[in-house]
Design an enzyme around this catalytic site. Structure first.
Site, PDB file in Angstrom:
ATOM      1  N   GLU A 159       4.884   0.484  -5.405  1.00 46.82           N
ATOM      2  CA  GLU A 159       5.720  -0.728  -5.474  1.00 46.82           C
ATOM      3  C   GLU A 159       4.971  -1.938  -4.909  1.00 46.82           C
ATOM      4  OE1 GLU A 159       9.844  -0.131  -4.184  1.00 46.82           O
ATOM      5  OE2 GLU A 159       9.711   1.930  -4.884  1.00 46.82           O
ATOM      6  N   LYS A 164      13.517  -3.411  -2.025  1.00 52.49           N
ATOM      7  CA  LYS A 164      12.665  -4.544  -1.640  1.00 52.49           C
ATOM      8  C   LYS A 164      12.744  -5.761  -2.564  1.00 52.49           C
ATOM      9  CE  LYS A 164       8.767  -2.166  -0.636  1.00 52.49           C
ATOM     10  NZ  LYS A 164       7.577  -1.733   0.112  1.00 52.49           N
ATOM     11  N   HIS A 201       3.119  -5.847  -6.990  1.00 53.74           N
ATOM     12  CA  HIS A 201       3.149  -7.269  -6.606  1.00 53.74           C
ATOM     13  C   HIS A 201       1.798  -7.952  -6.785  1.00 53.74           C
ATOM     14  CE1 HIS A 201       7.163  -7.481  -4.734  1.00 53.74           C
ATOM     15  NE2 HIS A 201       6.950  -6.241  -4.391  1.00 53.74           N
TER      16      HIS A 201
END
Ligand code: NAD
Length: 336
Positions: free
Chosen positions: A199, A129, A203
């Site tokens: 994950e 990603k 962010h």
């Protein structure tokens, strides 16, 4: 069906493997089970692997994983702390889908290097990603060529399906002004997709990949509890930007990615879509929008796309084309 299509369909199935047997890995195995063009022969998790030339029984693999590892599978299972390395050495596989966590952010690139150090030649597809993760793979391009590996990166939903859709949409324009990707994900519980959720947490403002990796499960639960299980993500570091820039669609700063992830409800909180705005050769400004059906799960959109690229990659490999490609460069092929 034409004779040509039939001939292709009836040919020997492609022997495929799935590395990582968590949420996405298991979904990938279930998705591929009824397909005639691909045969799942190899799976691996952190504690073991399973390999069977005649094909693996997905339900038995899932049951073995529930006992701790696919390595517990009777007939083909092997427990190992170097499961990927041992699988590479002991199997014949045309291509793998890497459904592995990219924690740390260099992990997938290190797995790719493991393949390059072995005599194995074939196709690797990831659903990575982060921009920085794809950039690591880009630096390995000539190494993949030398190792006769065809590597396709960013082949999930975003990046992946939506990035490829943006490339298609761009064809109407003389200049692309913006690509705006908005995703909605609904999952019943976060434990089914631990790496994906960690994950995503990385962010959030104030978090990093290292910090998210170091969090205990109860810390993840406490964080999710603060927002009723919903993560809202904005301006994410997502490789759709570098992939679209490399494909010549637009500069990376014109690409934005954000989304909403509900970790307590399988219903999507918002519809996943990509909006591509540009100017036509006649000077008109317009926006194309490609919206995924709300009933399609993250697993369906990621794994379906990954296998579409795996099939495309095997086609390239058989024509002697090696190296690194992104989902924005190659059209995925439908697996029958
Ligand atoms: P998960 O946590 O559910 O499962 C990870 C699996 O990998 C487990 O089976 C674990 O045993 C295995 N594993 C971990 N380390 C290993 C090692 N060293 N060797 C062998 N196996 C190992 O993960 P998930 O939620 O299914 O996510 C997998 C990846 O997919 C993540 O990196 C996530 O970011 C990515 N993803 C991409 C998209 C997209 O649209 N591009 C969407 C969702 C998830």
């Amino acid at each position: 069906m034409s004779a040509d299509i039939k001939r292709f369909t009836n040919s020997t199935p492609m022997r495929v493997g799935v590395l990582g047997f968590g949420g996405l890995g298991q979904a990938a195995a279930k998705l591929i089970a009824p397909k005639s063009e691909m045969l799942l022969v190899a799976v691996a998790d952190l504690k073991g692997y399973a390999y069977a030339t005649e094909g693996l029984d997905v339900n038995k693999c899932v049951n073995a994983y529930a006992r701790g590892s696919v390595g517990y599978l009777e007939g083909g299972g092997m427990l190992s702390n170097q499961s990927i390395q041992e699988l590479i050495e002991n199997s014949q596989v045309d291509g793998y889908f890497l459904a592995l966590p990219n924690l740390p952010n260099t992990f997938i690139a290190s797995v790719a290097q493991m393949f390059m150090r072995s005599p194995w030649q074939g196709v690797l597809v990831d659903a990575i990603k982060r921009t920085s993760a794809v950039e690591q793979l880009l630096t390995l391009k000539t190494d993949f060529q030398a190792a006769k590996i065809t590597y396709l990166t960013g082949c999930g939903a975003t990046p992946g399906l939506l990035t490829a859709a943006a490339v298609l949409a761009a064809q109407s324009y003389a200049e692309v002004h913006s690509v705006k990707i908005t995703f909605g994900v609904g999952i019943a519980n976060w434990e089914a997709y631990r790496a994906t959720i960690r994950e995503d947490i990385a962010h959030l403002p104030g978090y990093s990949v290292e910090r998210a990796k170091a969090m205990t499960d109860s810390q993840v639960e406490a964080l999710l509890e603060e927002s009723n299980g919903v993560l809202t993500l904005e301006n994410m570091e997502h490789a759709d930007d570098v992939m679209l820039e490399l494909a010549g669609v637009c500069d990376r700063d014109r690409v934005t990615v954000g989304g909403v992830v509900d970790t307590r409800n399988p219903k999507k909180p918002i519809s996943t879509n990509v909006q591509v705005t540009g100017r036509t050769f006649e000077g008109k400004i317009s926006t194309h929008t490609f919206t995924l059906g709300d009933e399609t799960s993250m697993a369906a959109n990621v794994c379906g796309t990954a296998f579409g690229y795996l099939k495309a990659g095997i086609g390239l490999q058989r024509r002697g084309i090696y190296g690194l490609f992104t989902a924005a460069e190659i059209m995925p092929q439908f697996v029958r």
